[in-house]
Design a protein around this motif. Structure first.
Motif, PDB file in Angstrom:
ATOM      1  N   TYR A   1       0.826  -1.207   0.000  1.00 28.88           N
ATOM      2  CA  TYR A   1       0.000   0.000   0.000  1.00 28.88           C
ATOM      3  C   TYR A   1       0.864   1.262   0.000  1.00 28.88           C
ATOM      4  O   TYR A   1       0.510   2.259  -0.638  1.00 28.88           O
ATOM      5  N   HIS A   2       1.973   1.229   0.693  1.00 30.40           N
ATOM      6  CA  HIS A   2       2.853   2.398   0.693  1.00 30.40           C
ATOM      7  C   HIS A   2       3.506   2.605  -0.676  1.00 30.40           C
ATOM      8  O   HIS A   2       3.660   3.747  -1.119  1.00 30.40           O
TER       9      HIS A   2
ATOM     10  N   GLN B   1       3.368   5.642  -5.861  1.00 29.17           N
ATOM     11  CA  GLN B   1       3.116   5.623  -7.301  1.00 29.17           C
ATOM     12  C   GLN B   1       1.966   6.549  -7.682  1.00 29.17           C
ATOM     13  O   GLN B   1       2.049   7.272  -8.679  1.00 29.17           O
ATOM     14  N   GLN B   2       0.915   6.543  -6.891  1.00 34.04           N
ATOM     15  CA  GLN B   2      -0.221   7.416  -7.166  1.00 34.04           C
ATOM     16  C   GLN B   2       0.185   8.878  -7.052  1.00 34.04           C
ATOM     17  O   GLN B   2      -0.215   9.716  -7.876  1.00 34.04           O
ATOM     18  N   THR B   3       0.979   9.189  -6.048  1.00 39.69           N
ATOM     19  CA  THR B   3       1.450  10.555  -5.871  1.00 39.69           C
ATOM     20  C   THR B   3       2.272  10.997  -7.083  1.00 39.69           C
ATOM     21  O   THR B   3       2.107  12.112  -7.584  1.00 39.69           O
ATOM     22  N   GLN B   4       3.140  10.122  -7.558  1.00 35.99           N
ATOM     23  CA  GLN B   4       3.959  10.441  -8.726  1.00 35.99           C
ATOM     24  C   GLN B   4       3.103  10.631  -9.979  1.00 35.99           C
ATOM     25  O   GLN B   4       3.354  11.544 -10.774  1.00 35.99           O
ATOM     26  N   ARG B   5       2.083   9.767 -10.150  1.00 36.33           N
ATOM     27  CA  ARG B   5       1.194   9.911 -11.311  1.00 36.33           C
ATOM     28  C   ARG B   5       0.455  11.245 -11.274  1.00 36.33           C
ATOM     29  O   ARG B   5       0.305  11.914 -12.295  1.00 36.33           O
TER      30      ARG B   5
ATOM     31  N   LYS C   1      -8.774  14.038 -11.031  1.00 39.52           N
ATOM     32  CA  LYS C   1      -9.743  13.881  -9.945  1.00 39.52           C
ATOM     33  C   LYS C   1      -9.827  12.415  -9.510  1.00 39.52           C
ATOM     34  O   LYS C   1      -9.840  12.118  -8.313  1.00 39.52           O
ATOM     35  N   GLN C   2      -9.871  11.503 -10.468  1.00 43.78           N
ATOM     36  CA  GLN C   2      -9.941  10.078 -10.153  1.00 43.78           C
ATOM     37  C   GLN C   2      -8.677   9.593  -9.435  1.00 43.78           C
ATOM     38  O   GLN C   2      -8.754   8.784  -8.506  1.00 43.78           O
ATOM     39  N   GLU C   3      -7.527  10.101  -9.850  1.00 44.84           N
ATOM     40  CA  GLU C   3      -6.268   9.736  -9.186  1.00 44.84           C
ATOM     41  C   GLU C   3      -6.248  10.235  -7.737  1.00 44.84           C
ATOM     42  O   GLU C   3      -5.780   9.541  -6.839  1.00 44.84           O
ATOM     43  N   HIS C   4      -6.780  11.433  -7.516  1.00 39.81           N
ATOM     44  CA  HIS C   4      -6.862  11.965  -6.147  1.00 39.81           C
ATOM     45  C   HIS C   4      -7.797  11.107  -5.294  1.00 39.81           C
ATOM     46  O   HIS C   4      -7.498  10.847  -4.115  1.00 39.81           O
ATOM     47  N   LEU C   5      -8.907  10.675  -5.874  1.00 39.05           N
ATOM     48  CA  LEU C   5      -9.830   9.803  -5.141  1.00 39.05           C
ATOM     49  C   LEU C   5      -9.162   8.476  -4.782  1.00 39.05           C
ATOM     50  O   LEU C   5      -9.302   7.980  -3.656  1.00 39.05           O
ATOM     51  N   ALA C   6      -8.432   7.909  -5.736  1.00 42.10           N
ATOM     52  CA  ALA C   6      -7.715   6.653  -5.474  1.00 42.10           C
ATOM     53  C   ALA C   6      -6.663   6.844  -4.387  1.00 42.10           C
ATOM     54  O   ALA C   6      -6.482   5.979  -3.516  1.00 42.10           O
ATOM     55  N   LEU C   7      -5.983   7.976  -4.412  1.00 46.56           N
ATOM     56  CA  LEU C   7      -4.975   8.286  -3.404  1.00 46.56           C
ATOM     57  C   LEU C   7      -5.607   8.366  -2.014  1.00 46.56           C
ATOM     58  O   LEU C   7      -5.081   7.806  -1.046  1.00 46.56           O
TER      59      LEU C   7
END
Length: 117
Positions: free
Chosen positions: A24-25, A30-34, A53-59
């Motif tokens: 998860y970390h 990876q999400q932060t970098q994307r 917006k979707q990436e922020h929700l996933a983060l």
């Protein structure tokens, strides 16, 4: 084949939870970098804002999982420590190899906890 002991099962559980938390970390990073890449990308892509917006929700979803997972690790470590104490009281009949593996799993969990905190 003999059934697995509670000590083996709980050791596997702690090991799995530590690996899951590490995963998860990595996903969080990876999400932060994307997100950074998408925000820096510029351009007039009509889907860009939606994707960001979707990436922020996933983060945020990933961030929500971590406290609960950390609590599960703490509880699993406590249970494993109790099982080690029980095995220690049994004396010579207890399996030293399984106790050693359990202690290593606890050490990994505590190391991971310090690195994350």
């Amino acid at each position: 084949m003999a059934p697995r002991s509670q000590l083996e099962i709980q050791t596997s559980s702690v090991t799995r939870l530590v690996k899951e938390e590490a995963s998860y970390h990595r996903e969080l990073e990876q999400q932060t970098q994307r997100i950074k890449k998408l925000e820096a990308g510029g351009g007039d892509d009509e889907n860009r804002e939606y994707i960001i917006k979707q990436e922020h929700l996933a983060l945020e979803e990933t961030k929500k999982v971590l406290p609960n997972l950390k609590q599960k690790i703490i509880e699993a470590v406590k249970k494993l420590e109790a099982l080690i104490a029980e095995e220690g009281q049994k004396g010579a009949e207890s399996n030293v190899q399984h106790i050693t593996a359990a202690k290593e799993a606890i050490a990994q969990a505590k190391t991971a906890e310090r690195e994350i905190s």
